[in-house]
Design an enzyme around this catalytic site. Structure first.
Site, PDB file in Angstrom:
ATOM      1  N   TYR A  38       0.854  -1.130   0.093  1.00  0.00           N
ATOM      2  CA  TYR A  38       0.094  -0.006  -0.272  1.00  0.00           C
ATOM      3  C   TYR A  38       0.890   1.418  -0.083  1.00  0.00           C
ATOM      4  CZ  TYR A  38      -4.306   2.652   0.726  1.00  0.00           C
ATOM      5  OH  TYR A  38      -5.311   3.673   0.555  1.00  0.00           O
ATOM      6  N   LYS A  93     -20.850 -19.707  -9.732  1.00  0.00           N
ATOM      7  CA  LYS A  93     -20.186 -19.683 -11.045  1.00  0.00           C
ATOM      8  C   LYS A  93     -18.664 -19.243 -10.891  1.00  0.00           C
ATOM      9  CE  LYS A  93     -20.542 -19.864 -15.422  1.00  0.00           C
ATOM     10  NZ  LYS A  93     -21.738 -19.407 -16.313  1.00  0.00           N
ATOM     11  N   GLU A 135     -24.407 -13.420 -17.110  1.00  0.00           N
ATOM     12  CA  GLU A 135     -25.178 -14.572 -16.658  1.00  0.00           C
ATOM     13  C   GLU A 135     -26.520 -14.433 -16.324  1.00  0.00           C
ATOM     14  OE1 GLU A 135     -24.482 -18.625 -15.576  1.00  0.00           O
ATOM     15  OE2 GLU A 135     -23.263 -17.153 -16.772  1.00  0.00           O
ATOM     16  N   ALA A 194     -37.079 -21.018 -28.296  1.00  0.00           N
ATOM     17  CA  ALA A 194     -36.276 -19.845 -29.127  1.00  0.00           C
ATOM     18  C   ALA A 194     -35.920 -18.759 -28.155  1.00  0.00           C
ATOM     19  CB  ALA A 194     -37.553 -19.429 -30.012  1.00  0.00           C
ATOM     20  N   ALA A 197     -30.358 -19.171 -25.537  1.00  0.00           N
ATOM     21  CA  ALA A 197     -29.624 -20.492 -25.402  1.00  0.00           C
ATOM     22  C   ALA A 197     -29.879 -21.106 -26.713  1.00  0.00           C
ATOM     23  CB  ALA A 197     -29.711 -21.615 -24.473  1.00  0.00           C
ATOM     24  N   ASN A 285     -34.127 -27.938 -17.926  1.00  0.00           N
ATOM     25  CA  ASN A 285     -33.552 -28.244 -16.479  1.00  0.00           C
ATOM     26  C   ASN A 285     -34.770 -27.513 -15.459  1.00  0.00           C
ATOM     27  OD1 ASN A 285     -31.214 -29.686 -15.706  1.00  0.00           O
ATOM     28  ND2 ASN A 285     -30.107 -28.131 -16.967  1.00  0.00           N
ATOM     29  N   ASN A 317     -22.394 -26.329 -19.320  1.00  0.00           N
ATOM     30  CA  ASN A 317     -21.695 -25.359 -19.813  1.00  0.00           C
ATOM     31  C   ASN A 317     -20.141 -25.555 -19.011  1.00  0.00           C
ATOM     32  OD1 ASN A 317     -23.862 -24.597 -21.046  1.00  0.00           O
ATOM     33  ND2 ASN A 317     -23.819 -22.604 -20.161  1.00  0.00           N
TER      34      ASN A 317
END
Length: 431
Positions: A38, A93, A135, A194, A197, A285, A317
């Site tokens: 620092y 994630k 996401e 549609a 994804a 899912n 994924n």
């Protein structure tokens, strides 16, 4: 299910709460260490970066840091639960980024459904990161958000719900066509759903060589045909001239059904209408468009995959995003382009054709696994993915002219080996 719910709550609230923590990476036990970390020592790298912003990659963690950013409007299996409720998912994630590819990640939950405000917020915080993983943002806003951020930022931006699914399902599609002896440019594909994804996957299938006229896409109103009105721009691209109006009519003679929709929409009698050795990727899912056992009992020549880990050919994924960002960050790519996505597809597809290591067999409780109808793509947690996919993506970035630094195969292999050792150490420490 009730037991799992209870176990999950206990897992997340155990001390320390959540799944992420910040740890120091430099010495910090002496006064000298603190003065370097620092004030006053930190002024030196700050001045270097002020003179040349690229130096941030040398003097900070930016080059190994991804922002996982969401507004919680389309959380997988949960829907529009809002920004704060999405935090456990975004932490998860980030957790996967670290344990699988050695990438540090921060979760950022933005409390707005306004695309302009979301985009502006991400742009303002972007200097923190080497890449942005979008996401769980609902369609159609996600298309505009990703398009503008890719256009306006000079770091890799990828909406994983779109492109991660597209990449993994593309690898499965390529290998299924090879197993069944079919040519990709002759394959007839029915896509049910549609959303984000589905649209991204269909676009990538075109890059693989699938012909647009051979893709029939269905949404909640039926087949997306040229006679339909009030279609979004994304849907218009896949509107075909066809007499089929329902999924039942569209699927007759199809080589592949790929579902991004909801449980129960695919019936056994529909599968019976498909071409020989058909591929069914039922990716809804937590419950797929048709149950695995029910589908497999319908025809012996069926090639089947789902999004679930308890059946073969899990389209997950996690096979892609940690390693795609790893490769992109390592050559300081300015974007994740189609060449890089296709490189990831090829690397994943090829890996499934190689001998499966003993450690993978043990992890899945199998005596043997080999390329075929029940092993189209590698399994999650296959450690070979780190090198294969990352290096393929890095090389594609260099070839396509979006990297800031070059790629040295020998040095990169040593670097990835080190990441692998660190990953194993982190995993052991967590256990």
């Amino acid at each position: 299910m009730a037991d799992l719910y209870k176990m999950a709550l206990e897992y997340h609230r155990a001390y320390p709460k959540g799944k992420l923590a910040t740890i120091p990476t430099k010495p910090h036990s002496t006064q000298r260490d603190l003065s370097l970390a620092y004030s006053p020592g930190v002024a030196a790298p700050s001045l270097e970066i002020a003179s040349s912003p690229e130096e941030a990659y040398q003097y900070t963690g930016k080059g190994n840091l991804v922002g996982v950013i969401s507004n919680g409007t389309a959380v997988l299996g949960l829907g529009n639960i809002g920004a704060e409720a999405a935090k456990p998912v975004m932490e998860g994630k980030c957790f996967l980024f670290k344990i699988l590819s050695g990438i540090d990640a921060y979760d950022i939950e933005i409390n707005t459904t306004d695309p302009d405000k979301f985009i502006e917020t991400v742009k303002m915080i972007a200097p923190t990161f080497g890449g942005i993983n979008l996401e769980d943002i609902k369609s159609p806003e996600c298309f505009e958000i990703e398009r503008r951020l890719k256009q306006e930022l000079d770091i890799p931006v990828m909406h994983d719900d779109q492109h991660g699914t597209a990449i993994i399902s593309s690898a499965a599609l390529l290998n299924a066509m090879e197993i069944s002896g079919k040519k990709i440019d002759e394959a007839r594909i029915v896509i049910n759903g549609a959303g984000a994804a589905a649209i991204a996957s269909a676009n990538l299938y075109l890059k693989l060589g699938v012909r647009k006229e051979n893709i029939i896409m269905c949404d909640s109103k039926g087949v997306i045909s040229t006679e339909r009105e009030n279609l979004t721009e994304e849907k218009k691209k896949f509107a075909n001239r066809t007499a089929a109006r329902t999924l039942d009519e569209a699927i007759a003679g199809a080589d592949a059904f790929i579902g991004f929709s909801k449980a129960g929409v695919l019936k056994p009698e529909m599968i019976m209408k498909m071409a020989p050795s058909p591929l069914v990727l039922a990716l809804a899912n937590p419950e797929p468009e048709i149950g695995y056992e029910e589908a497999k009992a319908t025809r012996k020549d069926l090639i089947m995959g789902t999004g679930r880990s308890d059946y073969p050919n899990q389209v997950n994924n996690v096979l892609g995003f940690p390693y795609i960002f790893r490769g992109a960050l390592d050559v300081r790519a300015t974007e994740i382009n189609d060449e890089m996505k296709l490189a990831a597809v090829g690397a994943i597809a090829q890996l499934a054709k190689e001998k499966v290591p003993e450690e993978v067999l043990r992890a899945w409780g199998k005596k043997s696994m080999s390329f075929g109808p029940d092993y189209l793509i590698p399994t999650p947690l296959d450690r070979r993915l780190l090198h294969r996919v990352s290096s393929a993506v890095a090389q594609a970035a260099v070839r396509s002219g979006v990297s800031r630094i070059g790629y040295d195969a020998e040095k990169y292999e040593k670097f990835i080996e080190r990441i692998g050792r660190e990953r194993a150490f982190v995993s052991d420490k967590i256990r």
